[in-house]
Write a protein that holds these residues in place. Structure first.
Motif, PDB file in Angstrom:
ATOM      1  N   LYS A 172       1.016  -1.465  -0.175  1.00  0.00           N
ATOM      2  CA  LYS A 172      -0.096  -0.122   0.245  1.00  0.00           C
ATOM      3  C   LYS A 172       0.841   0.878  -0.378  1.00  0.00           C
ATOM      4  N   LYS A 173       1.747   1.294   0.846  1.00  0.00           N
ATOM      5  CA  LYS A 173       2.704   2.267   1.106  1.00  0.00           C
ATOM      6  C   LYS A 173       3.804   2.275  -0.143  1.00  0.00           C
ATOM      7  N   ALA A 174       4.127   1.316  -1.121  1.00  0.00           N
ATOM      8  CA  ALA A 174       4.846   1.491  -2.006  1.00  0.00           C
ATOM      9  C   ALA A 174       4.504   2.061  -3.481  1.00  0.00           C
ATOM     10  N   ALA A 175       2.217   1.551  -2.916  1.00  0.00           N
ATOM     11  CA  ALA A 175       1.802   2.220  -4.295  1.00  0.00           C
ATOM     12  C   ALA A 175       1.455   3.130  -4.333  1.00  0.00           C
ATOM     13  N   LYS A 176       1.623   4.225  -3.016  1.00  0.00           N
ATOM     14  CA  LYS A 176       1.113   5.640  -2.872  1.00  0.00           C
ATOM     15  C   LYS A 176       2.384   6.456  -4.001  1.00  0.00           C
ATOM     16  N   LEU A 177       3.541   5.656  -2.888  1.00  0.00           N
ATOM     17  CA  LEU A 177       4.742   5.999  -4.086  1.00  0.00           C
ATOM     18  C   LEU A 177       5.053   6.541  -5.138  1.00  0.00           C
ATOM     19  N   THR A 178       4.441   5.293  -5.922  1.00  0.00           N
ATOM     20  CA  THR A 178       4.742   4.854  -7.193  1.00  0.00           C
ATOM     21  C   THR A 178       3.070   5.699  -7.908  1.00  0.00           C
ATOM     22  N   GLN A 179       2.364   6.227  -7.508  1.00  0.00           N
ATOM     23  CA  GLN A 179       1.829   6.469  -7.567  1.00  0.00           C
ATOM     24  C   GLN A 179       1.960   8.862  -7.924  1.00  0.00           C
ATOM     25  N   GLU A 180       2.696   9.176  -6.472  1.00  0.00           N
ATOM     26  CA  GLU A 180       3.325  10.036  -6.973  1.00  0.00           C
ATOM     27  C   GLU A 180       4.902  10.031  -7.901  1.00  0.00           C
ATOM     28  N   PHE A 181       5.544   9.190  -7.950  1.00  0.00           N
ATOM     29  CA  PHE A 181       7.063   9.591  -8.653  1.00  0.00           C
ATOM     30  C   PHE A 181       6.209   9.670  -9.767  1.00  0.00           C
ATOM     31  N   THR A 182       5.037   8.395  -9.780  1.00  0.00           N
ATOM     32  CA  THR A 182       4.365   8.227 -12.056  1.00  0.00           C
ATOM     33  C   THR A 182       3.850   9.983 -11.634  1.00  0.00           C
TER      34      THR A 182
END
Length: 519
Positions: free
Chosen positions: A120-130
């Motif tokens: 969940k945390k990794a997905a949130k960072l992934t969307q922000e970086f994307t």
């Protein structure tokens, strides 16, 4: 048995169909709700958010949520039901062995939850970086001519690669976490088999269980473990979707701007009397830097008032406050004697014509661009009349499809776009006309013609417009009824052209400099 299997496949197929339909409805409503919430935010909200980030939320983030109902919840529900049935049957066969299997599954579930929270945390960072990577790419593509002229292709590539490296780092850690999850599953899975054989063999020797029951137990325990694994795997995907959609739901929960909630006054007729009473303003992000300080200004109906000054003196901010894109920090603005804050903002804006320095046109045909935002019934004849008034009819008619030509950035020049924007403002029949450097991209002849149109724009109507002009070219505003000179967020001079030249202040100096530059 074959008939039962076929029925099971049909039931699962129908369930998948229903989940797919529910998923389509969910994503459609999410995008509609999110887009509606964003449209109704204050302008200050868009000052702090990037276009790339918002479009990423509307696009990839909402699509990520579609996995929740379309796939993850579907498989979680199916495997949870199967796993529960298998556990109940195992406890019936042998409750001691069933408890051992339950303990192993509980351990697997604990690992699964930890892995899911990390995802969940990794997905949130992934969307922000994307979203940040998308913003960099969008800026480079929209400013490609600037990039090409200054030869900064490698610089833009490095900016984009920076975000890609951050995305790769997150993906690497996600892969490591997935490997740990698979290792935990395989270890616990084989542990179940070993425990079942050892303990089950002991029970067979003791006469507590038969070999047939032990065989059934091993088969159903594998079913239970695999159902737990599938639940965990899909739960981690579910947590990824939740992490990715967290920002989406935060944006969806934003309350609309007060301008759209409150029901303001609607006057019988907008006369066009404007008063700035002790108005001060600073942007929330720059609270220590005042943009306007104690501005007092009255504009009478039918007057043409020009606002001039050096860059950063507060001219455009004054117009933004009048359009109520921002609220004054102190003081108030009166329209026909009523506070602007108390008026119905939609009603008020329908009676204002605005042309900016760099007018943006929508990717639609020219006729639709001229009609844009006009609430009354408009015929094609009215559109062409407005275009003629703005000296745009000739070049529009010369285009391949005339007024049906779709606007493209490379198709029209800056001056042509400005003339279409002026035609749009004229067509609205506004009581107040605001021109923010509206003739900056026009050639000398077009500027001369349009100045005359704007000066006498009310000649075909029963009322004359209040016109506010912001201009750097002082030659365009010499015939104004009143010229307001601003510097440092304050009004320092006011009068007509002759009076200001006689005062020999900032306006006189600017006039001389422009005359010297032309000479």
């Amino acid at each position: 048995m074959c008939y039962s299997r076929n029925m099971q496949v049909k039931i699962f197929g129908l369930r998948g169909c229903f989940f797919g339909i529910a998923n389509m409805i969910l994503v459609k409503r999410m995008r509609e709700t999110l887009y509606s919430a964003l449209l109704l935010q204050d302008i200050s909200f868009f000052d702090n958010e990037t276009v790339g980030d918002l479009t990423s939320r509307l696009g990839s983030d909402c699509q990520q949520v579609s996995r929740v109902i379309g796939n993850d919840l579907n498989l979680i529900l199916r495997n949870a039901v199967q796993g529960t049935g298998a556990l109940i049957y195992l406890l019936i066969l042998s409750w001691p062995l069933g408890l051992c299997t339950l303990i192993i599954c509980s351990t697997l579930a604990a690992v699964m939850l930890i892995y899911g929270m990390y995802q969940k945390k990794a997905a949130k960072l992934t969307q922000e970086f994307t979203a940040s990577a998308n913003q960099v790419a969008q800026e480079a593509f929209s400013l490609m001519r600037t990039v090409r002229i200054y030869g900064t292709e490698n610089l833009e590539l490095e900016r984009y690669k920076l975000w890609l490296e951050k995305l790769a780092s997150i993906s690497l850690r996600q892969s490591a976490a997935y490997g740990f999850w698979n290792l935990s599953f395989n270890t616990l899975y084989h542990s179940t088999q070993v425990i079942a054989v050892l303990v089950g063999g002991t029970f067979i020797l003791g006469g507590h269980i038969t070999a047939e029951k032990l065989t059934k137990f091993i088969l159903y325990s594998e079913w239970l473990i695999y159902s737990t694994w599938w639940v965990g795997d899909n739960l981690s995907s579910l947590m990824q979707s939740v992490g990715a959609s967290e920002k989406v739901f935060q944006l969806m929960d934003l309350l609309p701007s007060d301008q759209f909630i409150s029901k303001g006054l609607k006057l019988q007729r907008l006369v066009g009397q404007i008063e700035f009473v002790n108005v001060s303003f600073y942007y929330p992000s720059r609270a220590a830097i005042p943009v306007l300080q104690h501005v007092n200004l009255s504009v009478h109906p039918g007057q043409v008032v020009a606002i001039v000054g050096l860059s950063g003196s507060g001219k455009s901010t004054l117009v933004n406050l009048l359009l109520r894109l921002y609220e004054p920090t102190n003081g108030q603005i009166l329209i026909d004697g009523f506070p602007l804050r108390e008026l119905d903002i939609k009603w008020f804006r329908e009676r204002i014509g605005y042309v900016g320095q760099e007018p943006k046109l929508f990717r639609m045909d020219i006729s639709s661009n001229i009609r844009y935002g006009c609430t009354r019934d408009i015929s094609q004849k009215d559109v062409e009349w407005a275009a003629k008034q703005a000296y745009a009819h000739d070049f529009i008619s010369s285009l391949p499809n005339g007024y049906e030509t779709v606007v493209d950035d490379d198709l029209l020049s800056g001056g042509q776009k400005q003339r279409i924007a002026i035609a749009r403002a004229i067509l609205r029949d506004p009581a107040i006309l605001i021109l923010d450097e509206a003739t900056s991209a026009l050639d000398a002849e077009s500027e001369h013609n349009i100045k005359g149109v704007l000066r006498a724009i009310g000649s075909d109507f029963t009322t004359k417009r209040t016109v506010i002009v912001i201009a750097h070219r002082l030659s365009t505003i010499q015939a104004a009824d009143r010229i307001v000179v601003m510097n440092g967020g304050q009004i320092i001079e006011m009068g007509n052209h002759r009076e200001l030249l006689h005062q020999d202040g900032l306006y006189a100096r600017l006039t001389r400099r422009q005359a010297d530059a032309v000479a």
